[in-house]
Design a protein around this motif. Structure first.
Motif, PDB file in Angstrom:
ATOM      1  N   PRO A   1       0.791  -1.232   0.000  1.00 14.07           N
ATOM      2  CA  PRO A   1       0.000   0.000   0.000  1.00 14.07           C
ATOM      3  C   PRO A   1       0.829   1.291   0.000  1.00 14.07           C
ATOM      4  CG  PRO A   1      -0.494  -1.360   1.951  1.00 14.07           C
ATOM      5  CD  PRO A   1       0.588  -2.039   1.212  1.00 14.07           C
ATOM      6  N   ALA A   2       1.989   1.274   0.634  1.00 13.63           N
ATOM      7  CA  ALA A   2       2.787   2.506   0.690  1.00 13.63           C
ATOM      8  C   ALA A   2       4.201   2.205   0.214  1.00 13.63           C
ATOM      9  CB  ALA A   2       2.815   3.055   2.110  1.00 13.63           C
ATOM     10  N   VAL A   3       4.706   3.055  -0.646  1.00  8.51           N
ATOM     11  CA  VAL A   3       5.997   2.787  -1.295  1.00  8.51           C
ATOM     12  C   VAL A   3       6.841   4.050  -1.339  1.00  8.51           C
ATOM     13  CG1 VAL A   3       7.116   1.972  -3.397  1.00  8.51           C
ATOM     14  CG2 VAL A   3       4.854   1.116  -2.816  1.00  8.51           C
ATOM     15  N   ASP A   4       8.095   3.874  -1.073  1.00  9.55           N
ATOM     16  CA  ASP A   4       9.033   4.980  -1.213  1.00  9.55           C
ATOM     17  C   ASP A   4      10.265   4.430  -1.929  1.00  9.55           C
ATOM     18  OD1 ASP A   4      10.675   7.115  -1.018  1.00  9.55           O
ATOM     19  OD2 ASP A   4      10.509   7.359   1.158  1.00  9.55           O
ATOM     20  N   PHE A   5      10.564   4.943  -3.090  1.00 10.92           N
ATOM     21  CA  PHE A   5      11.690   4.423  -3.878  1.00 10.92           C
ATOM     22  C   PHE A   5      12.569   5.580  -4.321  1.00 10.92           C
ATOM     23  CE2 PHE A   5      13.787   3.499  -7.872  1.00 10.92           C
ATOM     24  CZ  PHE A   5      14.292   2.226  -7.682  1.00 10.92           C
ATOM     25  N   LYS A   6      13.854   5.468  -4.009  1.00 16.29           N
ATOM     26  CA  LYS A   6      14.813   6.475  -4.461  1.00 16.29           C
ATOM     27  C   LYS A   6      16.013   5.751  -5.034  1.00 16.29           C
ATOM     28  CE  LYS A   6      14.135   9.984  -0.923  1.00 16.29           C
ATOM     29  NZ  LYS A   6      13.404   9.044  -0.064  1.00 16.29           N
ATOM     30  N   ALA A   7      16.471   6.192  -6.179  1.00 15.08           N
ATOM     31  CA  ALA A   7      17.680   5.586  -6.738  1.00 15.08           C
ATOM     32  C   ALA A   7      18.564   6.678  -7.321  1.00 15.08           C
ATOM     33  CB  ALA A   7      17.313   4.571  -7.814  1.00 15.08           C
ATOM     34  N   GLN A   8      19.824   6.526  -7.090  1.00 13.23           N
ATOM     35  CA  GLN A   8      20.796   7.470  -7.634  1.00 13.23           C
ATOM     36  C   GLN A   8      21.955   6.674  -8.231  1.00 13.23           C
ATOM     37  OE1 GLN A   8      21.133  11.214  -7.573  1.00 13.23           O
ATOM     38  NE2 GLN A   8      22.574  10.433  -9.107  1.00 13.23           N
ATOM     39  N   ALA A   9      22.249   6.923  -9.493  1.00  9.50           N
ATOM     40  CA  ALA A   9      23.408   6.290 -10.122  1.00  9.50           C
ATOM     41  C   ALA A   9      24.616   7.213  -9.971  1.00  9.50           C
ATOM     42  CB  ALA A   9      23.127   6.014 -11.594  1.00  9.50           C
ATOM     43  N   ILE A  10      25.721   6.625  -9.538  1.00  7.18           N
ATOM     44  CA  ILE A  10      26.930   7.399  -9.262  1.00  7.18           C
ATOM     45  C   ILE A  10      28.053   6.933 -10.196  1.00  7.18           C
ATOM     46  CG2 ILE A  10      28.718   7.885  -7.523  1.00  7.18           C
ATOM     47  CD1 ILE A  10      26.134   9.144  -6.702  1.00  7.18           C
ATOM     48  N   TYR A  11      28.707   7.895 -10.806  1.00  5.68           N
ATOM     49  CA  TYR A  11      29.869   7.554 -11.638  1.00  5.68           C
ATOM     50  C   TYR A  11      31.000   7.004 -10.773  1.00  5.68           C
ATOM     51  CZ  TYR A  11      28.086   9.965 -15.800  1.00  5.68           C
ATOM     52  OH  TYR A  11      27.358  10.342 -16.895  1.00  5.68           O
ATOM     53  N   THR A  12      31.621   5.944 -11.253  1.00  3.39           N
ATOM     54  CA  THR A  12      32.842   5.425 -10.621  1.00  3.39           C
ATOM     55  C   THR A  12      33.844   5.125 -11.732  1.00  3.39           C
ATOM     56  OG1 THR A  12      32.243   3.097 -10.790  1.00  3.39           O
ATOM     57  CG2 THR A  12      31.483   4.258  -8.810  1.00  3.39           C
ATOM     58  N   ASN A  13      35.043   4.721 -11.360  1.00  6.11           N
ATOM     59  CA  ASN A  13      36.039   4.339 -12.361  1.00  6.11           C
ATOM     60  C   ASN A  13      36.013   2.836 -12.638  1.00  6.11           C
ATOM     61  OD1 ASN A  13      37.591   6.859 -10.743  1.00  6.11           O
ATOM     62  ND2 ASN A  13      37.522   6.945 -12.968  1.00  6.11           N
ATOM     63  N   ASN A  14      34.869   2.231 -12.432  1.00  5.11           N
ATOM     64  CA  ASN A  14      34.693   0.814 -12.756  1.00  5.11           C
ATOM     65  C   ASN A  14      34.190   0.672 -14.187  1.00  5.11           C
ATOM     66  OD1 ASN A  14      35.443  -0.195 -10.241  1.00  5.11           O
ATOM     67  ND2 ASN A  14      33.389   0.130  -9.398  1.00  5.11           N
ATOM     68  N   PRO A  15      34.233  -0.563 -14.730  1.00  7.88           N
ATOM     69  CA  PRO A  15      33.602  -0.782 -16.032  1.00  7.88           C
ATOM     70  C   PRO A  15      32.141  -0.351 -15.964  1.00  7.88           C
ATOM     71  CG  PRO A  15      34.588  -2.823 -15.198  1.00  7.88           C
ATOM     72  CD  PRO A  15      34.757  -1.789 -14.147  1.00  7.88           C
ATOM     73  N   TYR A  16      31.594   0.116 -17.069  1.00  9.76           N
ATOM     74  CA  TYR A  16      30.237   0.664 -16.955  1.00  9.76           C
ATOM     75  C   TYR A  16      29.160  -0.338 -17.311  1.00  9.76           C
ATOM     76  CZ  TYR A  16      30.568   2.070 -21.969  1.00  9.76           C
ATOM     77  OH  TYR A  16      30.714   2.122 -23.317  1.00  9.76           O
ATOM     78  N   ALA A  17      28.037  -0.130 -16.628  1.00  6.24           N
ATOM     79  CA  ALA A  17      26.940  -1.087 -16.705  1.00  6.24           C
ATOM     80  C   ALA A  17      26.063  -0.819 -17.907  1.00  6.24           C
ATOM     81  CB  ALA A  17      26.109  -1.003 -15.429  1.00  6.24           C
ATOM     82  N   GLY A  18      25.544  -1.888 -18.474  1.00  9.00           N
ATOM     83  CA  GLY A  18      24.589  -1.780 -19.568  1.00  9.00           C
ATOM     84  C   GLY A  18      23.328  -2.535 -19.218  1.00  9.00           C
ATOM     85  N   SER A  19      22.569  -2.863 -20.226  1.00  4.04           N
ATOM     86  CA  SER A  19      21.356  -3.631 -19.925  1.00  4.04           C
ATOM     87  C   SER A  19      21.706  -5.116 -19.981  1.00  4.04           C
ATOM     88  CB  SER A  19      20.244  -3.299 -20.917  1.00  4.04           C
ATOM     89  OG  SER A  19      20.507  -3.923 -22.153  1.00  4.04           O
ATOM     90  N   PHE A  20      20.972  -5.894 -19.233  1.00  2.48           N
ATOM     91  CA  PHE A  20      21.235  -7.332 -19.135  1.00  2.48           C
ATOM     92  C   PHE A  20      19.919  -7.990 -18.751  1.00  2.48           C
ATOM     93  CE2 PHE A  20      24.726 -10.430 -17.320  1.00  2.48           C
ATOM     94  CZ  PHE A  20      24.179 -11.468 -18.059  1.00  2.48           C
ATOM     95  N   ARG A  21      19.584  -9.024 -19.503  1.00  9.12           N
ATOM     96  CA  ARG A  21      18.389  -9.839 -19.233  1.00  9.12           C
ATOM     97  C   ARG A  21      17.961  -9.774 -17.757  1.00  9.12           C
ATOM     98  NH1 ARG A  21      18.416 -16.023 -21.407  1.00  9.12           N
ATOM     99  NH2 ARG A  21      16.176 -16.343 -21.468  1.00  9.12           N
ATOM    100  N   GLY A  22      16.762  -9.285 -17.532  1.00  4.86           N
ATOM    101  CA  GLY A  22      16.275  -9.143 -16.153  1.00  4.86           C
ATOM    102  C   GLY A  22      16.262  -7.708 -15.694  1.00  4.86           C
ATOM    103  N   TYR A  23      17.109  -6.916 -16.304  1.00  2.25           N
ATOM    104  CA  TYR A  23      17.095  -5.457 -16.289  1.00  2.25           C
ATOM    105  C   TYR A  23      16.674  -4.833 -14.952  1.00  2.25           C
ATOM    106  CZ  TYR A  23      17.069  -1.063 -18.796  1.00  2.25           C
ATOM    107  OH  TYR A  23      17.359   0.191 -19.246  1.00  2.25           O
ATOM    108  N   GLY A  24      17.519  -4.877 -13.956  1.00  2.00           N
ATOM    109  CA  GLY A  24      17.219  -4.222 -12.680  1.00  2.00           C
ATOM    110  C   GLY A  24      16.373  -5.079 -11.764  1.00  2.00           C
ATOM    111  N   ASN A  25      15.565  -5.920 -12.362  1.00  2.00           N
ATOM    112  CA  ASN A  25      14.683  -6.745 -11.567  1.00  2.00           C
ATOM    113  C   ASN A  25      15.443  -7.885 -10.898  1.00  2.00           C
ATOM    114  OD1 ASN A  25      12.345  -7.637 -10.435  1.00  2.00           O
ATOM    115  ND2 ASN A  25      11.247  -7.944 -12.342  1.00  2.00           N
ATOM    116  N   VAL A  26      16.545  -8.311 -11.515  1.00  2.00           N
ATOM    117  CA  VAL A  26      17.362  -9.369 -10.904  1.00  2.00           C
ATOM    118  C   VAL A  26      17.870  -8.889  -9.538  1.00  2.00           C
ATOM    119  CG1 VAL A  26      19.531 -10.644 -11.117  1.00  2.00           C
ATOM    120  CG2 VAL A  26      18.047 -10.364 -13.110  1.00  2.00           C
TER     121      VAL A  26
END
Ligand SMILES: Cc1cc2nc3c(=O)[nH]c(=O)nc-3n(C[C@H](O)[C@H](O)[C@H](O)COP(=O)(O)OP(=O)(O)OC[C@H]3O[C@@H](n4cnc5c(N)ncnc54)[C@H](O)[C@@H]3O)c2cc1C
Lengths: 292, 786
Positions: B339-364
């Protein structure tokens, strides 16, 4: 394809041992057997081919398992698959067959040779711990003064560091030999990696001993991947030699394992986990011998 | 009236739900398929890239003169050749860099007559770097004094997402139980068997043809154009057979514009192909995240709220990966009735390899958290997790807080089917009781579920597809479709649907779907959408063709079109199945009559879904689906090894179209999910990948694939083709938390930082024992007994 393979100017695949030894007498040949270590290492640039590539697979008398006499002899080009299938070894030294079972995959086992596994001298080489507990020695041959010369080196003196052995560049490993185990001899092998199949050992442990009246004698314990070379675990052996195989002895052996195993952190595992696994395996092989 | 040679009645039979093999399977199995990696064009040069090999640095000096002078070298390019050609989701990337932001940053590129010469030339390029301090976790990147990775992204902040629904504070106050955990899903990569490869060639009008592995050829043109300063209309995309994509080809990656820049410079076709090591280092990753999740419920087991505070490791550039919160928040708000939801997401740059899309896309990542918290809460209220899940399950017709309309919802059926098939409740109790009993090997059973879009996802203005269908004089059908085939099996689905509708043999259907100059528009292979979207498009096109044919048949045969059908390669009387005229014959008559007509129809299908929108409140998919996985495992509590003994799957598939393809997708998806759960892990040390090989990066191998007990629930989706829903991502999404819950059932430990590798599990079990009985045991197994 790679520039390193272009460094090869001569390729030889002799049928006679003399020819092979002569071809490497100047120490300037790269020996090729199954190529399952050599190919990835040269491809990645970790090592270079010499100008002469010497394929030893066709050399007569370098393969095969002779298990009739008091001394068992396994030729250098014998594949891990042949060891795995050997009915004779299954009877005489099942611990070797067991190590072959857990070795890589079918495709690799069909190509990988015993000699290559030992000469590659990886601390994770799976043939080393069982051969160490069998008290094996290697035969090294070379061509000098117009004749072939062979010397024997106990396996435990063979390895000097990762990828390094006492074998000289002009020497060929021709065979592995060990005395037919006496009645009452038992041996066990355990290896572990994050995945059950196609895995380089995170840690391996082998135990070999004579069991009589509930006591262990002539105990040999070997470990892989816990030091720069496969090693004999002298502290564990001392904790077991001549002792009754009871819970106290097992506990002492497990405690002693920490003295023998000096693992490091690397990509495959932490030192903590390796030390932990060594204890688990020492206990496991002993429990197995005790029959529980 | 025509007589037919064979007047045996043709029975009504449907192909829907049968097992149909992929048309390309024989060629692939026998090695006949020519993959893009095998392609050679006349005059083709080989391009090679110089990678930085360091995570963060200034380029002080770069000297390419020795490389340029090497015989056989045709071009050497550096950052100055790509200045201003920014591309990417937020235009933060460029094909060749003037600053190093991650290990695989492309610093220079060479085109040469052969691979060897190109490699030698790359080795001759001299670069002087000035290393900079780097950031390697999103927490570090978000710190005020963190080194800045992109000058124009203050605070190293990339994308951010927010969603609120209901009064979370009040709901929390009304909760009897709250779980509060931090999950840290890790870096993994796709490991396509075919490594990344592109071949580029310009004609003298400046038009680029690029042979590439992309899974979204039309928007790809739009995304590639700025990297080259081209108009998207001047790009032709050809997609030869590829060795897998799994989401990794849902963006433009630098090797593609590099191939094109080299081709433009040399006037010759240029091929860039990665070695396996390059592939490991330069491929996108699944997005690692730090998920702080809280979920509450009342004493009777009713969910009250869920909050998620997510920090995403963006890596050095922004690809599709950082948009995964769009899907994450659908799970946070829609995975069970919250019934009640609070969602916050922030992507932060790092010097790691960068992420792309991958089967399951965030849901995994997200389901790893939600499905474990469901299990934890059930434990706290002392309910069987099955009952807890059932109590909070949505039913058909419900709308989630984000306005996802669950028109046909089979979650309850999935839960009950999987639980019954695996004897879940009984085993769970039995294993839990054994948890602290002596014994080295422990059995566990775990249940997890998730929700995913199953009818596309309208993240663009359109989620549609164009289809052209034509028939020749021999009744052979060609379908020209926007639907890309990247191994997922849309070729079999389309063939099956055409055969079903037009009554022609499967082998008489040909697909043209790999050339953007020929095939009409489509969004691409993602969001479990292709069978749903292209299936609808194909069916509509085939039905148009059928209407045309039957209208012609009515004229020729004098029988009403409504009484006729296409079956077994003939026009038949629908009632009795008696063939009246062979289809090819009819088509020829249509073609060569006084008023000739050819069968060639077009269709544009747009699903009934709403654009995602800024508030993230829309019915963004034309269908949603659920899956339940129940994992049964044996844990070696000493070595930490988990053996998966069996997985029971119950998934709402809407309607089965090609059963063989469905099973293949579920099995393959599970293999990816199992690797994620148990063994795959990119080991990064200060941004440098330490296990760039299959020896040390552990994919699941055949012997570890557990027996699967698959149950497909057919909820009959009104909007789907024949009732089908998209199915391909859920198998990857649900398995990891099912194993995590089984591990808890077996041993009482939970792993918040996957993978659940032997070492991680052994350490967790060891630590739990040290807490319960410190320092007593003298052997590992004695520790078990205390
Ligand atoms: C996928 C994969 C999985 C693997 N898994 C395992 C595993 O589970 N356990 C394991 O222990 N190893 C494993 N290995 C390593 C390798 O397969 C073994 O070490 C194998 O036994 C090497 O034998 P080879 O005949 O292929 O040696 P080669 O590669 O031909 O040679 C290895 C080295 O020994 C030298 N050499 C070979 N024979 C002789 C000789 N008779 N005299 C002198 N020098 C010689 C060569 O010059 C070279 O330096 C794996 C390798 C791969 C690629």
């Amino acid at each position: 394809m790679s520039e390193t393979i272009e460094a090869i100017t001569t390729y030889l695949a002799p049928r006679r041992l003399d020819e092979a030894l002569q071809a490497m007498a100047d120490g300037e040949a790269t020996v090729l057997c199954g190529g399952t270590d050599l190919a990835p290492q040269t491809e990645s640039g970790a090592r270079q081919y010499k100008a002469r590539l010497l394929n030893i697979n066709r050399v007569e008398g370098l393969g095969g398992i002779a298990a009739d006499g008091g001394e068992i002899r396994i030729g250098a080009t014998t594949t891990v698959a042949e060891i795995r299938r050997s009915a004779a070894l299954a009877k005489i030294a099942p611990v070797l067959v067991e190590a072959a079972e857990h070795f890589a995959s079918e495709q690799i086992r069909n190509a990988a040779s015993l000699g290559g596994n030992l000469c590659n001298a990886s601390p994770a080489g799976d043939m080393s711990p069982p051969l160490l507990v069998l008290g094996a020695a290697v035969e090294l041959a070379c061509w000098r003064d117009g004749a072939a010369h062979t010397r024997r080196v106990p396996l435990e003196q063979f390895f000097v560091g990762p990828g390094k052995t006492v074998k000289l560049a002009q020497e060929l490993l021709t065979a592995v030999v060990f005395a037919r185990p006496a009645p009452g001899f038992v041996a066990r092998f355990r290896k572990s990696g994050p995945r059950p199949a196609l895995e380089i050992s995170t840690v391996s442990v082998a135990l070999g001993a004579r069991v009589a009246d509930g006591r262990l004698g002539d105990v040999r314990v070997a470990m892989g991947s816990v030091a720069p070379t496969p090693l004999r675990a002298r502290h564990v052996e001392a904790a077991l030699e001549g002792r009754p195989l009871d819970a106290a002895t097992v506990a002492a052996a497990v405690a002693a394992a920490a003295e023998d195993a000096k693992p490091i952190d690397d990509v495959r595992a932490s030192a903590w986990y390796r030390s932990h696994l060594v204890k688990v395996f020492v206990e496991e092989v002993l429990d197995d011998v005790r029959g529980n | 009236m025509e007589k037919t040679a064979n007047a045996t009645p043709t029975a009504k039979q449907t192909l829907i739900g049968t097992r149909v093999k992929k048309p390309d399977a024989p060629d692939k199995a026998t090695g006949k398929t020519r993959y893009i990696n095998d392609m050679v064009l006349p005059q083709m040069l080989i391009g090679k890239v110089l990678f930085a090999g360091r995570p963060h640095a200034k380029i002080v000096r770069i000297d390419t003169s020795a490389a340029e002078q090497l015989p056989g070298v045709h071009a050497v390019l550096t950052g100055k050749d790509a200045t201003g050609l920014k591309f990417g989701f937020v235009r933060d990337n460029v094909a060749l860099k003037d600053k190093v932001r991650c290990e695989h940053d492309e610093i220079a590129a060479v085109a040469a007559e052969s691979e060897d010469i190109a490699r030698q030339a790359v080795a001759l390029i001299e670069v002087e770097y000035e290393d900079l301090p780097g950031v390697f976790t999103p927490e570090d990147g978000a710190r005020e004094d963190a080194p800045l990775i992109h000058d124009n992204f203050p605070g190293n902040k990339s994308l951010a997402f927010d969603f609120q629904h209901g009064d979370v504070a009040a709901a929390e106050a009304a909760s009897d139980f709250v779980v509060d955990n931090v999950f840290r899903p890790h870096h993994v990569t796709h490991c396509c068997m075919g490594t990344s490869c592109a071949i580029a060639d310009f004609d003298h009008n400046g038009k680029l043809t690029i042979w590439t592995q992309t899974q979204y050829p039309y928007n790809y043109k739009m995304d590639l154009a700025p990297a080259l300063g081209l108009h998207p209309g001047d790009i032709r995309v050809i997609q030869p057979p590829i060795g897998g994509a799994f989401g990794s080809k849902l963006d433009v990656y630098p090797y593609e514009p590099i191939a094109a820049l080299l081709a433009r410079k040399t006037g010759r076709p240029v091929k860039v192909i990665y070695s396996r090591e390059e592939e490991f280092k330069a491929s996108p990753t699944r997005q690692p995240a730090i998920i702080h999740m809280r979920t509450g419920c009342t004493r009777d087991g009713t969910l009250t709220f869920r909050s998620a505070d997510v920090l995403l490791d963006n890596g050095a550039y922004t690809s599709w990966g950082p948009t995964i919160p769009v899907i994450m928040m659908r799970t946070v708000s829609g995975h069970y009735r919250v019934p009640a939801v609070d969602f916050k997401a922030q992507a932060i740059y790092t010097n790691n390899p960068y992420a792309g899309s991958f089967r399951g896309y965030g849901n995994v990542q997200c389901t790893y958290a939600t499905a474990q918290q469901m299990d934890m809460l059930a434990d706290m209220v002392d309910m069987d997790p099955l009952a807890f899940h059932l109590k909070n399950s949505q039913k058909s017709g419900e709308i989630t807080p984000q306005k996802s309309f669950l028109r046909e919802c089979a979650l309850v059926e999935c839960l009950e089917t999987a639980a019954q098939a695996s004897d879940y409740s009984r085993k769970r109790k039995e294993y839990a009781a054994q948890q602290d009993a002596p014994g080295r090997y422990k059995k566990g059973i775990g249940l997890a579920s998730s929700i995913h879009n199953a009818g596309g996802a309208k993240i663009h203005k359109s989620d549609g597809i164009g289809t052209i269908l034509k028939m020749d004089d021999y009744a052979r059908v060609t379908v020209i479709t926007g639907a890309s085939e990247i191994g997922q099996g849309i070729d079999a689905v389309i063939t099956l649907i055409v055969s079903e509708e037009l009554g022609v043999p499967l082998e008489h259907v040909t697909l043209v779907n790999n050339d953007s100059d020929i095939a009409p528009w489509d969004v691409g292979v993602h969001a479990s959408r292709t069978t749903f979207i292209a299936g609808n498009g194909t069916r509509r096109a085939a039905r148009k063709a059928k209407a045309q044919i039957l209208a012609a048949a009515e004229k020729v045969l004098g029988e009403p079109a409504e009484t006729l059908e296409l079956r077994g390669g003939s026009v038949v009387r629908d009632q009795c199945g008696t063939p009246i005229i062979k289809l090819d014959r009819l088509l020829r008559q249509m073609h060569f009559q006084a008023e000739p007509e050819l069968v060639m129809v077009t269709d544009y299908y747009e699903p009934k879904s709403e654009p995602e929108g800024a508030q993230h409140m829309s019915d963004h998919s034309a269908a949603y689906s659920h899956a339940v996985h129940i994992a049964e495992i044996t844990v070696d509590t000493l070595t930490g090894e988990i053996k998966v003994d069996k997985v029971t799957v119950a998934q709402d598939v809407g309607r089965i179209i090609n059963r063989m393809g469905l099973e293949g997708q579920v099995e393959g998806g599970l293999a990816i999910g199992l690797g994620y759960a148990l063994s795959e892990n990119m080991l990064l040390d200060h941004g440098l990948l330490k296990n760039a090989s299959f020896r040390d990066y552990k994919l699941i191998t055949a012997p570890e694939m557990p027996p699967l007990d698959l149950h497909f629930i057919e909820s009959d989706c009104a909007e789907g083709p024949y009732g089908a829903k998209g199915i391909s991502e859920l198998p990857t999404i649900v398995i990891a938390p099912a194993i995590a819950n089984a591990l808890y059932n077996a041993t009482g430990v939970r792993i918040f930082n996957p993978p659940m590798s032997p070492e991680t599990v052994a350490r967790a079990i060891h630590e739990r024992r040290m807490q319960t009985a410190p320092g007593k045991a003298t052997t590992p197994s004695e520790a078990l007994a205390v």
